[in-house]
Design an enzyme around this catalytic site. Structure first.
Site, PDB file in Angstrom:
ATOM      1  N   GLU A   1       0.905  -1.489  -0.032  1.00 37.39           N
ATOM      2  CA  GLU A   1      -0.118   0.036  -0.117  1.00 37.39           C
ATOM      3  C   GLU A   1       0.965   1.274   0.095  1.00 37.39           C
ATOM      4  O   GLU A   1       2.052   1.325   0.817  1.00 37.39           O
ATOM      5  CB  GLU A   1      -0.869   0.111   1.185  1.00 37.39           C
ATOM      6  CG  GLU A   1      -2.023  -1.087   1.088  1.00 37.39           C
ATOM      7  CD  GLU A   1      -2.981  -1.083   2.175  1.00 37.39           C
ATOM      8  OE1 GLU A   1      -4.083  -1.478   2.267  1.00 37.39           O
ATOM      9  OE2 GLU A   1      -2.560  -0.876   3.312  1.00 37.39           O
TER      10      GLU A   1
ATOM     11  N   CYS B   1      -1.030   6.728   9.975  1.00 35.27           N
ATOM     12  CA  CYS B   1       0.465   6.187  10.523  1.00 35.27           C
ATOM     13  C   CYS B   1      -0.010   4.760  11.280  1.00 35.27           C
ATOM     14  O   CYS B   1      -0.880   4.806  12.202  1.00 35.27           O
ATOM     15  CB  CYS B   1       0.976   7.146  11.495  1.00 35.27           C
ATOM     16  SG  CYS B   1       2.581   6.515  12.284  1.00 35.27           S
TER      17      CYS B   1
END
Length: 384
Positions: A94, A348
């Site tokens: 990704e 994150c």
């Protein structure tokens, strides 16, 4: 030659070496790249104006793209785009595009400089062997390193969606565990037709000491971000098992040497885990540890990672007090990262590929509300 054995034409070192073997002028490499960037479905042999020898090399050993975008997911506010990319060996990674306008809000009481821009968060590995317990990618384990071409191709895919100004190696994997490929990929990004400024590229690392020692020579003008996450070695080992191999004292010595050589600020990443590393005492310990360094501390909210999560996000008042101590007592520049892409699991610590789910990746359901973030590269050049 089978397609799976072909090299990415964006693997510059390999392309350069093959051209040199045949006496082909390597100045045509930027021409090849520019044409393929502008013509998404073009084949390598369709690039006009090359020599017959160049076409022979391209046909026999290279392919325009070794990876394919299989799904594109946008956040509700359209600020974040996550790409699910399939590699030629069948693995998935990704990469995330974050778009924002830096003029929003103020800095030190004055209007912020800049304007609309986009940052690309790239992956360097399939999975990760560092095993950080707060990171979804760590739950995958380590699968493989990405090649130079597979890293650069993430920028190619993203550049067809948005004009990328900044690149951060904060996606899947530990960049310094794939050191050679990451260094070569960065060199390609700052040269030829990409022409990204070195100060607009950030490599994030858990603390692979020997690689940090080399980085200051190999990429001296690129930003370094260190995932510190705790001021004591015991806590680091608790939440980051790989930290056992990188004693805190030796890591800080390596950062000192890095800074002496590069003369650049170092970004310190610090994920805020409720009751683990977010207390007042730990803020003072972190301040004392860093007060002799030129750093920017980035406090990061913990992002939930589903059923594997055993942590809670720090309370807002704890984050504010932590920041106040670092700024007020130790005069350390400290920011609080407001995450983008939480609603598409693109923030994150949330990047993980799990295709066992029967849902199509493009149709997965997400929840949450993304918010804007300051650009980490801007922090290195704005006045303190």
């Amino acid at each position: 030659m089978a397609s799976s054995a072909l090299h990415s034409v964006f693997d510059e070192a390999t392309l350069r070496n093959e051209f040199k073997k045949r006496g082909i002028n390597i100045r045509c490499i930027p021409v090849i790249w520019k044409y393929l960037l502008l013509n998404e479905n073009a084949e390598v042999f369709e690039v006009p104006g090359l020599s017959n020898a160049a076409y022979d090399v391209l046909r026999s050993k290279f392919i325009a793209m070794t990876s394919t975008v299989k799904a594109t997911v946008k956040s509700a506010d359209q600020s974040t785009t996550k790409l699910l990319i399939q590699l030629q060996n069948g693995s998935f990674i990704e990469t995330v595009i974050m778009s924002y306008d830096t003029r929003l809000g103020t800095y030190a009481g004055s209007p912020r400089p800049g304007g609309p821009r986009a940052t690309l968060c790239v992956s360097s590995q399939v999975g990760c062997k560092m095993g950080c317990t707060f990171c979804a990618t760590g739950s995958m384990g380590f699968k493989s390193n990405l090649s130079v071409g597979e890293i650069v191709e993430q920028l190619v895919h993203a550049a067809r969606i948005s004009q990328i100004r900044n690149v951060v190696f904060m996606g899947m994997g530990e960049p310094l565990n794939n050191y050679k490929s990451v260094v070569e990929a960065v060199r390609s990004m700052i040269g030829h037709c990409f022409q990204l400024a070195p100060r607009h590229i950030t490599i994030s690392a858990v603390g692979v000491i020997h690689c940090i020692n080399n980085l200051k020579y190999d990429l001296p003008n690129v930003n370094l971000a260190v995932s510190l996450h705790a001021p004591l070695q015991e806590i680091r080992c608790q939440i980051m098992p790989a930290a056992r191999a990188f004693p805190l004292g030796k890591l800080m010595d390596a950062l000192h040497a890095y800074q002496e050589h590069s003369k650049r600020k170092i970004f310190i990443e610090y994920i805020m885990l409720d009751g683990i590393n977010d207390q007042e005492q730990q803020a003072h310990l972190l301040g004392k540890l860093l007060e002799e360094y030129e750093v920017v501390v980035n406090l990061i909210s913990f992002n939930p990672i589903g059923s594997i999560s055993k942590y809670r996000t720090s309370k807002k008042e704890n984050v504010e007090l932590f920041q106040k101590i670092l700024r007020g007592v130790y005069n350390i520049r400290t920011t609080v990262r407001q995450e983008m892409g939480q609603d598409i699991s693109g923030a994150c610590g949330q990047l993980v590929v799990n295709l066992s789910d029967k849902k199509s990746p493009a149709k997965m359901e997400y929840s949450g509300k993304p918010e804007g973030i300051p650009d980490i590269e801007d922090l290195s050049i704005l006045r303190s």
